[in-house]
Design a protein around this motif. Structure first.
Motif: not given
Length: 658
Positions: A60-79
């Motif tokens: 999947r050429p050069g694309f990645y998205n993910t999220s992280l949730d620790v202590l209910q401070d969720r953040v989403y990201g993509q590149a």
């Protein structure tokens, strides 16, 4: 398709350095601290983007998205990396981007573009659903010269880019990335590149690219290059090969045959038509000079109507704002008449300064509010054009959405999303209806108005001053979410512009800032003043335009100020509200309202500060307010007043300061 796009016109290859960001946007009103949990989660997420994006290139050429949730401070990201670069270059670019954005932006929502990649993070999970807020930036690049043979160049450019868009969106092997070239003369070739993020379906990718190409066509189809940077799609063209020719085989398109003859034929027909038109105009010159001034107004009105109604037209304001009729659905009059049952009185929602508003239902079941402008009102037409240009691309949870536009003959109609709970003034001035809403609802309405103004002032593509903010222009949807409406008097400011002056004062008495009412000077702080008045009205349940002969003052603002100064704040607050809500929250809103209506605009907070103050509760300290404007003011007797005409048919009397 909803998306965010920034249009950049720049040409020199040196300007697009792979080590320097093209653009960085820290768009959220909320900040995070380096030591809080959100910062820790963001750091881990950005590290994950840097290490995983390049690894996905084979599949999947050069694309990645993910999220992280620790202590209910969720953040989403993509590149996203450009589809023609190697894994090494991708990893290096994403690493540089994540490091730069983490170091230089402390907002909870941000995006950064490099020539070879882009990175975004947000608290919101809907990274693939974005708001269109197109923006034209003039870099005054001397190397971005205008091409010769503009018509032929534009034809070749759009032919190339449209084909590339189809390839990237609907050819699975392209992985939503395509490059190509077309030779538009013997010595010159156009090179193009298009790409979408891979979290959207092909149809939305094509729609995103079509909108980007619409802006490319409007601004840069006669120049030697241009770039569109978007959260979900990117477009670029140059007269030199800027992409990797070996990594991803470019497409080669022949120039459509017969275009040169078509161009000359078009030129001959156009010139002939212009000549005939000039002869006709010359023969009628004497007649036209004898016509009255009203005829000149009708001509101007017809020109405005044609400009709005012309299919596939691109309207470019002096401020650089782009609006295409393709982006705003034009609905035929028969459909609107059927939707409103021929503008039946039973569907009438209210009467405004420029006409009536009716409830309607479109064939697809969508409920709308139809604003029917006065049939012969030139002012109404000016307002319609202003609203179309402003709202067509403004999309925000706390702004009323413009559904469509209808122009046919003398009929000038604007269709908005229907707000079943009416306007804010319906609730706050009536003692019985006030009790239908609890404090939490009022607090959310206050915060919603603040967020809507923040978007207009700081987060939209241009700085926009509403100039007529009042409770009747704050509408409430099914869930009592506040939405700012009526942009007929709004003004766009340039990026570095902070204030403007006018001899024509518009707005509604009671909500106009003193510097605007007396000197014609308006700015974002004028809207802040209006917001402060609304806030005080919500808390007290009283109108600012009334007279309150109490020991604390004669006007609502003086009443609020004296109550605050004497430590008798509870005397100002509606007793029911004080009994049914946390007193500290209500009194804090009173404090914020007084800060917003201070006489000196410099003393008033920005809407970003207001939003943070409302959201931060007791953790954000507030400064002491000063005496508000016209706290002890009075209206000049009618025989001494200076009257200013307004666009909504109202007049304003000059107000004396203390």
């Amino acid at each position: 398709m909803l998306f965010t796009m920034l249009l950049v016109s720049m040409l020199s290859h040196s300007a697009l350095s792979s080590t320097v960001p093209l653009l960085t946007i820290c768009s959220s009103a909320f900040t995070y601290s380096p030591n809080d949990q959100f910062a820790a989660n963001l750091k881990r997420l950005l590290d994950a983007l840097s290490s995983n994006t390049a690894q996905n290139i084979p599949n999947r050429p050069g694309f990645y998205n993910t999220s992280l949730d620790v202590l209910q401070d969720r953040v989403y990201g993509q590149a996203l990396c450009r589809g023609d670069i190697s894994s090494h270059d991708c990893q290096e670019c994403v690493h540089n981007a994540t490091h730069y954005i983490f170091t230089n932006c402390n907002k909870t929502d941000a995006i950064i573009w490099y020539e070879l990649c882009q990175v975004r993070y947000s608290q919101s999970p809907s990274l693939a659903i974005e708001v269109y807020t197109g923006n034209l930036l003039d870099y005054n690049n001397q190397e971005n010269k205008i091409v010769s043979k503009k018509t032929r160049f534009r034809k070749a450019l759009m032919y190339l880019m449209n084909n590339l868009s189809i390839e990237s969106a609907f050819s699975p092997s392209k992985h939503m990335f395509a490059t190509g070239k077309i030779e538009f003369s013997k010595k010159k070739t156009i090179y193009g590149l298009v790409q979408c993020t891979m979290d959207i379906p092909p149809e939305l990718c094509k729609q995103c690219l079509d909108s980007a190409l619409g802006d490319i066509d409007a601004c840069c189809s006669f120049r030697q290059g241009g770039i569109v940077l978007g959260t979900n799609c990117n477009v670029r063209f140059e007269l030199f090969q800027f992409y990797n020719d070996t990594k991803n085989s470019p497409l080669v398109y022949p120039f459509p045959k017969g275009d040169e003859w078509k161009i000359w034929k078009t030129l001959v027909v156009t010139c002939t038509s212009i000549l005939l038109l000039a002869i006709i105009i010359g023969s009628c010159a004497v007649y036209l000079r004898q016509k009255k001034g009203t005829k000149r107004d009708d001509t101007k009105e017809n020109a405005l109507l044609q400009e709005l109604a012309r299919p596939k037209t691109v309207m470019i304001t002096q401020e650089g704002n782009l609006v295409t009729s393709e982006e705003l659905p034009f609905i035929d009059l028969a459909t609107i008449r059927a939707a409103t049952d021929e503008f039946a009185d039973s569907n009438k929602l209210g009467e405004g300064g420029f006409g009536s508003v009716y409830k309607g239902e479109l064939p697809d079941g969508t409920e709308v509010a139809v604003k029917r402008l006065s049939l012969k009102s030139r002012q109404g037409l000016e307002e319609l054009k202003n609203e179309v240009i402003l709202i067509a691309k403004l999309q925000h949870r706390n702004l009323v959405r413009l559904v469509g536009c209808g122009i046919e003959g003398d009929e000038k109609l604007l269709l908005y999303e229907f707000m079943p709970n009416g306007s804010l003034d319906f609730f706050i001035y009536d003692s019985e209806r006030r009790c239908q809403l609890n404090w939490e609802t009022y607090y959310n309405i206050i915060a919603g108005i603040a967020r809507g103004l923040l978007y207009l002032h700081e987060d939209s593509r241009h700085k926009i001053i509403h100039r007529d903010l009042k409770p009747s222009n704050v509408l409430l949807d099914h869930d009592m979410v506040a939405k700012i409406s009526d942009f007929g008097m709004a003004r766009i400011f340039c990026e570095n512009q902070n204030a403007a002056n006018t001899k024509k004062i518009v707005g509604t008495y009671g909500y106009i800032a003193p510097e605007y009412a007396m000197g014609g000077v308006f700015s974002i702080k004028s809207d802040v003043f209006s917001f402060g008045v609304i806030l005080l009205e919500i808390i007290s349940g009283k109108k600012n335009s009334g007279s309150y002969l109490t020991e604390y003052g004669h006007t609502l603002l003086s009443y609020a100020w004296r109550s605050w100064k004497d430590g008798q704040e509870v005397e100002f607050v509606d007793p029911w509200l004080m009994e049914s809500s946390p007193p500290h929250e209500v009194l804090r809103c009173l404090h914020i309202g007084l800060l917003c209506v201070q006489e000196d605009p410099e003393d008033r907070p920005k809407m970003s500060e207001v939003v943070v103050s409302l959201r931060g509760s007791e953790s954000v300290s507030l400064s002491e307010p000063k005496q508000p404007a016209f706290a002890l003011g009075r209206l000049v007797p009618s025989d001494q007043s200076t009257v200013y005409p307004t666009m909504n048919g109202l007049t304003l009397s000059t107000i004396l300061p203390r």
